[in-house]
Motif scaffolding. Structure first.
Motif, PDB file in Angstrom:
ATOM      1  N   SER A 135     -52.416 -43.110  70.412  1.00  0.00           N
ATOM      2  CA  SER A 135     -53.748 -43.257  71.004  1.00  0.00           C
ATOM      3  C   SER A 135     -54.343 -44.585  70.570  1.00  0.00           C
ATOM      4  CB  SER A 135     -54.657 -42.091  70.595  1.00  0.00           C
ATOM      5  OG  SER A 135     -54.707 -41.984  69.177  1.00  0.00           O
ATOM      6  N   LEU A 136     -55.383 -44.972  71.279  1.00  0.00           N
ATOM      7  CA  LEU A 136     -56.115 -46.199  70.956  1.00  0.00           C
ATOM      8  C   LEU A 136     -57.553 -45.818  70.618  1.00  0.00           C
ATOM      9  CD1 LEU A 136     -54.800 -48.612  73.744  1.00  0.00           C
ATOM     10  CD2 LEU A 136     -54.326 -48.758  71.295  1.00  0.00           C
ATOM     11  N   ASP A 137     -57.941 -46.049  69.371  1.00  0.00           N
ATOM     12  CA  ASP A 137     -59.290 -45.736  68.931  1.00  0.00           C
ATOM     13  C   ASP A 137     -60.219 -46.897  69.250  1.00  0.00           C
ATOM     14  OD1 ASP A 137     -58.437 -43.300  67.976  1.00  0.00           O
ATOM     15  OD2 ASP A 137     -58.021 -44.066  65.958  1.00  0.00           O
ATOM     16  N   ARG A 138     -61.304 -46.601  69.928  1.00  0.00           N
ATOM     17  CA  ARG A 138     -62.261 -47.635  70.342  1.00  0.00           C
ATOM     18  C   ARG A 138     -63.271 -47.888  69.219  1.00  0.00           C
ATOM     19  NH1 ARG A 138     -67.220 -47.938  73.258  1.00  0.00           N
ATOM     20  NH2 ARG A 138     -67.264 -49.685  74.743  1.00  0.00           N
ATOM     21  N   LYS A 139     -63.469 -49.143  68.938  1.00  0.00           N
ATOM     22  CA  LYS A 139     -64.486 -49.505  67.941  1.00  0.00           C
ATOM     23  C   LYS A 139     -65.296 -50.688  68.463  1.00  0.00           C
ATOM     24  CE  LYS A 139     -61.530 -52.634  65.247  1.00  0.00           C
ATOM     25  NZ  LYS A 139     -61.001 -52.947  63.893  1.00  0.00           N
ATOM     26  N   VAL A 140     -66.551 -50.650  68.173  1.00  0.00           N
ATOM     27  CA  VAL A 140     -67.470 -51.696  68.632  1.00  0.00           C
ATOM     28  C   VAL A 140     -67.479 -52.828  67.607  1.00  0.00           C
ATOM     29  CG1 VAL A 140     -69.840 -52.248  69.268  1.00  0.00           C
ATOM     30  CG2 VAL A 140     -68.888 -49.995  69.818  1.00  0.00           C
ATOM     31  N   VAL A 141     -67.355 -54.052  68.091  1.00  0.00           N
ATOM     32  CA  VAL A 141     -67.351 -55.221  67.209  1.00  0.00           C
ATOM     33  C   VAL A 141     -68.748 -55.839  67.188  1.00  0.00           C
ATOM     34  CG1 VAL A 141     -64.905 -55.656  67.545  1.00  0.00           C
ATOM     35  CG2 VAL A 141     -66.558 -56.672  69.103  1.00  0.00           C
ATOM     36  N   ALA A 146     -65.849 -54.344  72.572  1.00  0.00           N
ATOM     37  CA  ALA A 146     -65.097 -53.221  72.013  1.00  0.00           C
ATOM     38  C   ALA A 146     -63.636 -53.623  71.834  1.00  0.00           C
ATOM     39  CB  ALA A 146     -65.203 -51.994  72.908  1.00  0.00           C
ATOM     40  N   GLU A 147     -63.042 -53.092  70.780  1.00  0.00           N
ATOM     41  CA  GLU A 147     -61.619 -53.297  70.523  1.00  0.00           C
ATOM     42  C   GLU A 147     -60.948 -51.935  70.344  1.00  0.00           C
ATOM     43  OE1 GLU A 147     -61.144 -55.811  67.168  1.00  0.00           O
ATOM     44  OE2 GLU A 147     -61.777 -57.638  68.229  1.00  0.00           O
ATOM     45  N   PHE A 148     -59.626 -51.944  70.504  1.00  0.00           N
ATOM     46  CA  PHE A 148     -58.864 -50.707  70.366  1.00  0.00           C
ATOM     47  C   PHE A 148     -57.801 -50.884  69.284  1.00  0.00           C
ATOM     48  CE2 PHE A 148     -60.515 -50.489  74.664  1.00  0.00           C
ATOM     49  CZ  PHE A 148     -60.941 -49.174  74.757  1.00  0.00           C
ATOM     50  N   ASP A 149     -57.724 -49.902  68.408  1.00  0.00           N
ATOM     51  CA  ASP A 149     -56.696 -49.882  67.368  1.00  0.00           C
ATOM     52  C   ASP A 149     -55.714 -48.748  67.665  1.00  0.00           C
ATOM     53  OD1 ASP A 149     -57.819 -51.996  65.980  1.00  0.00           O
ATOM     54  OD2 ASP A 149     -59.092 -50.687  64.761  1.00  0.00           O
ATOM     55  N   LYS A 150     -54.427 -49.072  67.584  1.00  0.00           N
ATOM     56  CA  LYS A 150     -53.415 -48.049  67.845  1.00  0.00           C
ATOM     57  C   LYS A 150     -53.339 -47.070  66.671  1.00  0.00           C
ATOM     58  CE  LYS A 150     -48.488 -47.181  68.048  1.00  0.00           C
ATOM     59  NZ  LYS A 150     -47.157 -47.683  67.740  1.00  0.00           N
ATOM     60  N   ARG A 151     -53.190 -45.787  67.021  1.00  0.00           N
ATOM     61  CA  ARG A 151     -53.022 -44.745  66.012  1.00  0.00           C
ATOM     62  C   ARG A 151     -51.868 -43.848  66.430  1.00  0.00           C
ATOM     63  NH1 ARG A 151     -55.556 -39.789  65.642  1.00  0.00           N
ATOM     64  NH2 ARG A 151     -57.134 -40.455  67.154  1.00  0.00           N
ATOM     65  N   LYS A 178     -51.999 -50.624  75.233  1.00  0.00           N
ATOM     66  CA  LYS A 178     -53.126 -51.014  76.090  1.00  0.00           C
ATOM     67  C   LYS A 178     -52.715 -51.063  77.561  1.00  0.00           C
ATOM     68  CE  LYS A 178     -55.668 -53.730  72.649  1.00  0.00           C
ATOM     69  NZ  LYS A 178     -56.136 -55.085  72.252  1.00  0.00           N
ATOM     70  N   ARG A 179     -51.491 -51.498  77.808  1.00  0.00           N
ATOM     71  CA  ARG A 179     -51.031 -51.561  79.197  1.00  0.00           C
ATOM     72  C   ARG A 179     -50.676 -50.184  79.754  1.00  0.00           C
ATOM     73  NH1 ARG A 179     -48.290 -56.295  77.273  1.00  0.00           N
ATOM     74  NH2 ARG A 179     -46.426 -55.042  76.891  1.00  0.00           N
ATOM     75  N   LEU A 180     -50.258 -49.273  78.882  1.00  0.00           N
ATOM     76  CA  LEU A 180     -49.751 -47.988  79.348  1.00  0.00           C
ATOM     77  C   LEU A 180     -50.804 -46.897  79.390  1.00  0.00           C
ATOM     78  CD1 LEU A 180     -47.245 -46.309  80.177  1.00  0.00           C
ATOM     79  CD2 LEU A 180     -46.872 -45.843  77.749  1.00  0.00           C
ATOM     80  N   LEU A 181     -51.652 -46.801  78.376  1.00  0.00           N
ATOM     81  CA  LEU A 181     -52.591 -45.690  78.301  1.00  0.00           C
ATOM     82  C   LEU A 181     -53.708 -45.845  79.318  1.00  0.00           C
ATOM     83  CD1 LEU A 181     -52.893 -45.157  74.438  1.00  0.00           C
ATOM     84  CD2 LEU A 181     -51.205 -44.268  76.041  1.00  0.00           C
ATOM     85  N   PRO A 182     -53.984 -44.785  80.093  1.00  0.00           N
ATOM     86  CA  PRO A 182     -55.029 -44.870  81.131  1.00  0.00           C
ATOM     87  C   PRO A 182     -56.419 -45.053  80.523  1.00  0.00           C
ATOM     88  CG  PRO A 182     -53.586 -42.958  81.455  1.00  0.00           C
ATOM     89  CD  PRO A 182     -53.292 -43.492  80.090  1.00  0.00           C
ATOM     90  N   LEU A 183     -57.253 -45.777  81.237  1.00  0.00           N
ATOM     91  CA  LEU A 183     -58.634 -46.028  80.819  1.00  0.00           C
ATOM     92  C   LEU A 183     -59.568 -45.182  81.672  1.00  0.00           C
ATOM     93  CD1 LEU A 183     -60.552 -47.743  79.022  1.00  0.00           C
ATOM     94  CD2 LEU A 183     -60.625 -49.399  80.917  1.00  0.00           C
ATOM     95  N   THR A 184     -60.407 -44.368  81.034  1.00  0.00           N
ATOM     96  CA  THR A 184     -61.328 -43.497  81.762  1.00  0.00           C
ATOM     97  C   THR A 184     -62.590 -44.271  82.161  1.00  0.00           C
ATOM     98  OG1 THR A 184     -62.522 -42.738  79.795  1.00  0.00           O
ATOM     99  CG2 THR A 184     -60.483 -41.585  80.375  1.00  0.00           C
ATOM    100  N   THR A 185     -63.402 -43.619  82.979  1.00  0.00           N
ATOM    101  CA  THR A 185     -64.660 -44.245  83.419  1.00  0.00           C
ATOM    102  C   THR A 185     -65.643 -44.405  82.260  1.00  0.00           C
ATOM    103  OG1 THR A 185     -65.460 -42.041  84.029  1.00  0.00           O
ATOM    104  CG2 THR A 185     -64.425 -43.365  85.761  1.00  0.00           C
ATOM    105  N   ARG A 186     -65.423 -43.663  81.176  1.00  0.00           N
ATOM    106  CA  ARG A 186     -66.285 -43.790  79.998  1.00  0.00           C
ATOM    107  C   ARG A 186     -65.754 -44.816  79.013  1.00  0.00           C
ATOM    108  NH1 ARG A 186     -67.847 -37.515  78.466  1.00  0.00           N
ATOM    109  NH2 ARG A 186     -68.802 -36.967  80.488  1.00  0.00           N
ATOM    110  N   GLY A 187     -64.707 -45.522  79.386  1.00  0.00           N
ATOM    111  CA  GLY A 187     -64.176 -46.570  78.525  1.00  0.00           C
ATOM    112  C   GLY A 187     -63.244 -46.062  77.442  1.00  0.00           C
ATOM    113  N   ARG A 188     -62.740 -44.840  77.582  1.00  0.00           N
ATOM    114  CA  ARG A 188     -61.817 -44.289  76.598  1.00  0.00           C
ATOM    115  C   ARG A 188     -60.376 -44.413  77.093  1.00  0.00           C
ATOM    116  NH1 ARG A 188     -63.423 -38.322  74.973  1.00  0.00           N
ATOM    117  NH2 ARG A 188     -63.184 -38.092  77.241  1.00  0.00           N
ATOM    118  N   ARG A 189     -59.463 -44.597  76.155  1.00  0.00           N
ATOM    119  CA  ARG A 189     -58.029 -44.605  76.466  1.00  0.00           C
ATOM    120  C   ARG A 189     -57.455 -43.217  76.195  1.00  0.00           C
ATOM    121  NH1 ARG A 189     -55.940 -49.219  79.115  1.00  0.00           N
ATOM    122  NH2 ARG A 189     -57.201 -51.014  78.463  1.00  0.00           N
ATOM    123  N   LEU A 190     -56.815 -42.646  77.206  1.00  0.00           N
ATOM    124  CA  LEU A 190     -56.259 -41.313  77.040  1.00  0.00           C
ATOM    125  C   LEU A 190     -54.972 -41.374  76.231  1.00  0.00           C
ATOM    126  CD1 LEU A 190     -56.785 -39.807  80.605  1.00  0.00           C
ATOM    127  CD2 LEU A 190     -58.222 -39.532  78.564  1.00  0.00           C
TER     128      LEU A 190
END
Length: 226
Positions: A135-141, A146-151, A178-190
Motif C-alpha cells: 500500500s501507499l500511505d499518504r502524508k501531507v508535506v 501530498a506524498e506516498f510512502d510504500k508499506r 504509484k503506477r499500479l495502485l488505483p487512485l480513488t476520488t478521495r486521493g487514496r491509493r487502494l
C-alpha cells in the motif's frame, strides 16, 4: 560283416548327433526364455515408471486446480474491505501483533476448511498460506502537497516456509506501486493484496520411494474494494 559294422557305427553317430542337436535346442530355448524374461522385466520397469509419473502429474495438476480456486476465492474475500472489514484497508493492524495473528488464524481456518471439502485426504500439516499487502500511505508535506510512502505487510500460516513463492508485492518499488495502485476520488491509493497457497504432493517416482515431496503453489491478486 563289415557292412553291418558300418551301419552300426552310422546308427551310433546319428544318435549322438541327434542327442547333441536336442541339447543345443534345449540350451537355445532356455537362453531365449531367459532373454525374454530380462526384456520383459525392463519393459515392465519402464512402463511402471511412466505410469507412476502420469499418476503423480495428474495428482499435482488436480491439486493445482484446487489451490487456484482457493487462492482466487480468498483474494476476493480479502479485497472486500467495505462489506467484510468495516472499510479498513489493512489486512491487519501492523502495530497490533495480536490482531495480525488472529486475522491469520481466521483466514487459515477458512481456506483449510475449503480445501478439506474439495480434498477428502487433506492434511493441514502440508498446507501453507501467505497473505501480502502493498500500500501507499499518504502524508501531507509542508508545501501543502501530498506524498506516498510504500508499506509492505505479510501474514504467514502453516507450512509456508517450505514453499517457493515469488513475492511480487515485496519486490515492488515505490514508483511501480504509484503506477499500479488505483487512485480513488478521495486521493487514496487502494492496496494490492497477494494471496498464495501451497500444498505438498509427491511429484516423481523418487519422491514416492524416498518420501520427498514437491510443493504446488498458486497465487492470486486483488485490489481493495471500498
Amino acid at each position: 560283416m563289415k557292412s553291418f559294422q558300418f551301419k552300426k557305427m552310422n546308427a551310433v553317430r546319428f544318435k549322438w548327433m541327434a542327442a547333441g542337436t536336442a541339447r543345443d535346442r534345449a540350451s537355445m530355448h532356455g537362453s531365449q526364455r531367459g532373454s525374454f524374461v530380462v526384456e520383459f522385466a525392463l519393459v515392465l520397469v519402464v512402463f511402471s515408471s511412466l505410469f507412476a509419473m502420469v499418476v503423480n502429474y495428474s495428482v499435482a495438476i488436480n491439486t493445482k486446480g484446487q489451490l487456484d480456486r482457493v487462492a482466487y476465492s480468498l483474494a476476493t474475500i480479502v479485497a472486500e474491505r467495505r462489506q467484510l472489514f468495516n472499510s479498513s484497508l489493512d489486512v491487519c493492524e501492523p502495530e497490533n501483533s495480536g490482531d495480525c495473528r488472529q486475522r491469520g488464524n481466521d483466514l487459515y481456518s477458512l481456506v483449510s476448511a475449503s480445501m478439506a471439502s474439495m480434498m477428502p485426504n487433506f492434511d493441514q500439516a502440508k498446507f501453507g498460506l501467505r497473505v501480502e499487502q502493498v500500500s501507499l500511505d499518504r502524508k501531507v508535506v509542508s508545501s501543502g502537497g501530498a506524498e506516498f510512502d510504500k508499506r509492505y505487510e505479510r501474514v504467514d500460516k502453516g507450512a509456508i516456509s517450505q514453499c517457493d513463492i515469488t513475492t511480487e508485492t515485496q519486490m515492488m518499488n515505490e514508483e511501480d506501486a504509484k503506477r499500479l495502485l488505483p487512485l480513488t476520488t478521495r486521493g487514496r491509493r487502494l492496496p494490492l493484496y497477494q494471496v498464495s497457497v501451497c500444498y505438498a504432493v509427491p511429484f516423481n517416482l523418487l519422491g514416492i520411494t524416498s518420501g520427498e515431496v514437491n510443493y504446488v503453489v498458486s497465487t492470486s491478486y486483488a485490489f481493495a474494494r471500498v
